[in-house]
Motif scaffolding. Structure first.
Motif, short mmCIF file in Angstrom:
data_model
loop_
_atom_site.label_atom_id
_atom_site.label_comp_id
_atom_site.label_asym_id
_atom_site.label_seq_id
_atom_site.Cartn_x
_atom_site.Cartn_y
_atom_site.Cartn_z
N HIS A 55 0.81 -1.22 0.00
CA HIS A 55 0.00 0.00 0.00
C HIS A 55 0.85 1.27 0.00
O HIS A 55 0.44 2.30 -0.56
N TYR A 56 2.03 1.22 0.59
CA TYR A 56 2.84 2.41 0.76
C TYR A 56 3.51 2.82 -0.55
O TYR A 56 4.52 2.24 -0.96
N ARG A 85 -4.13 -5.89 0.20
CA ARG A 85 -4.30 -5.01 -0.95
C ARG A 85 -3.36 -5.50 -2.06
O ARG A 85 -2.15 -5.42 -1.93
N SER A 99 -1.41 9.13 -7.50
CA SER A 99 -2.09 8.18 -6.63
C SER A 99 -2.87 8.92 -5.55
O SER A 99 -2.50 10.02 -5.13
N ASP A 100 -3.93 8.28 -5.07
CA ASP A 100 -4.68 8.84 -3.95
C ASP A 100 -4.15 8.25 -2.65
O ASP A 100 -3.07 7.68 -2.61
N GLU A 101 -4.87 8.42 -1.60
CA GLU A 101 -4.56 7.86 -0.28
C GLU A 101 -3.26 8.40 0.30
O GLU A 101 -2.59 7.73 1.08
N GLY A 102 -2.88 9.61 -0.08
CA GLY A 102 -1.81 10.30 0.62
C GLY A 102 -0.40 10.06 0.14
O GLY A 102 0.55 10.59 0.73
N ARG A 110 -3.44 0.24 -9.22
CA ARG A 110 -4.58 0.50 -8.34
C ARG A 110 -4.61 -0.57 -7.26
O ARG A 110 -4.19 -1.72 -7.47
N ARG A 111 -5.07 -0.19 -6.08
CA ARG A 111 -5.16 -1.11 -4.95
C ARG A 111 -6.49 -1.86 -5.00
O ARG A 111 -7.55 -1.24 -5.14
N ASP A 143 -5.20 -3.56 7.64
CA ASP A 143 -6.47 -2.81 7.72
C ASP A 143 -7.69 -3.63 7.30
O ASP A 143 -8.54 -3.14 6.55
N GLU A 146 -11.14 -2.03 7.39
CA GLU A 146 -11.56 -1.04 6.41
C GLU A 146 -12.13 -1.67 5.15
O GLU A 146 -12.64 -0.98 4.27
N TYR A 246 -3.57 12.67 10.80
CA TYR A 246 -3.51 13.12 9.40
C TYR A 246 -4.51 14.22 9.05
O TYR A 246 -4.76 14.49 7.88
#
Length: 328
Positions: A55-56, A85, A99-102, A110-111, A143, A146, A246
């Motif tokens: 994910h990172y 993921r 990318s999204d999610e920071g 894509r995840r 996670d 989630e 965050y």
């Protein structure tokens, strides 16, 4: 730096760990050179536990960490990554954005949530390829709370798959990593997980893990790794504009952090040192993870972790109502 055993496994961790989400360009870009320098400086400071995830940075963290560790004796450090993921390539114009999610990386993948048994094996195989290493010491479910089904597939399919891999000797230890306490308590009570990674819920500002998770871990012989001890920035440098989980820190939490800082400084202890020392006091906690994006940050984290924090500091924080009694 000494090491601590992880639950009932043969895996051990250094008490200070390197959280490598930063190497995936969390919030802002990090150069390859700075990423490598951060790992080198952490190593020189005695850090021997490194945590990453697909994910990172859409795999960037794993690639950078593997490159930095690749020339070192494999038995001299502990490496964890995560499953849940999968990364799927994005074709054509879809991969040209951000990318999204920071994470400040191109959206070339894509995840895709996947807590199936097959997904676990595919995820670990892909992680090993990105890392360029021969094995992973710890695998966490990442996670699962989630995921759309609230984590039921992770318990029903992914966790048993990790148990089988542990029994086969492919992985040394298994567990789950989340930002919420209740699902982690469930893993302690309902599974044979070696370790739980609890992010942001056992810090000087948030002691929710102290009520059930940590006592249950001690009772059942499990270990806890604590991440997010600075609560994404507020406990590193409390000032207007600082972040908590965050987001912009609420005014009341900023005031609380400033009061904690004042107490720490009265005892000659930097706030960062107190924030690192506090979770490590609990007998369930095997390691404290810190996100590091430069050599300077790695050197500072090691120096802060080495500060001797007097018991009187904790006593004063409790007397002023800044630490709950359950956190002792």
């Amino acid at each position: 730096m000494s090491t601590r055993p992880l639950g009932g496994s043969a895996v051990s961790l250094s008490p200070l760990g390197f959280g490598a989400a930063t190497l995936g360009n969390l919030f802002r870009e990090v150069t390859d050179e700075d990423a490598r320098a951060a790992v080198d400086a952490a190593w020189d400071a005695g850090i021997r536990y490194f945590d990453t995830a697909p994910h990172y940075g859409l795999g960037l963290s794993e690639r950078r960490l593997g490159a930095a560790l690749g020339g070192r004796p494999r038995d001299s450090y502990t490496l964890s990554t995560k499953v849940g993921r999968l990364l799927e390539p994005v074709a054509g114009e879809g991969g040209t954005g951000r990318s999204d999610e920071g994470f400040a990386v191109p959206a070339t993948y894509r995840r895709v949530w996947d807590f199936s048994a097959d997904g676990v094996r595919r995820s670990l195989e892909a992680s090993l390829e990105r890392l360029g290493l021969d094995r992973i010491d710890i695998a966490y479910l990442h996670d699962p709370d989630e995921c759309g089904d609230g984590g039921e597939q992770a318990l029903r399919e992914a966790y048993p798959a990790l148990e089988r891999l542990r029994a086969e000797g492919v992985i040394g230890a298994i567990g789950a990593g989340m930002n919420q306490v209740a699902p982690l308590v469930r893993y302690v009570r309902e599974t044979d997980a070696d370790v739980l990674l609890c992010a942001g819920r056992y810090s000087l500002l948030d002691q929710r893990a102290a009520a059930e998770l940590l006592p249950e871990a001690v009772k059942r012989g499990r270990s806890v790794v604590v991440g997010g001890v600075f609560n994404s920035g507020l406990l590193a440098d409390p000032q207007p504009g600082a972040t908590y989980d965050y987001k912009a820190a609420p005014v009341d939490l900023l005031g609380r952090a400033l009061r904690i800082k004042a107490v720490a400084e009265r005892h000659g202890v930097p706030l960062r040192a107190a924030a690192l020392a506090y979770p490590a006091l609990h007998p369930a906690v095997a390691s404290v993870l810190v996100g590091l994006r430069s050599a300077a940050e790695a050197v500072d984290a090691a120096a802060m972790a080495a500060v001797d924090v007097p018991e009187e500091l904790w006593d004063e924080l409790r007397a002023e109502g800044l630490l709950g009694e359950e956190s002792q």
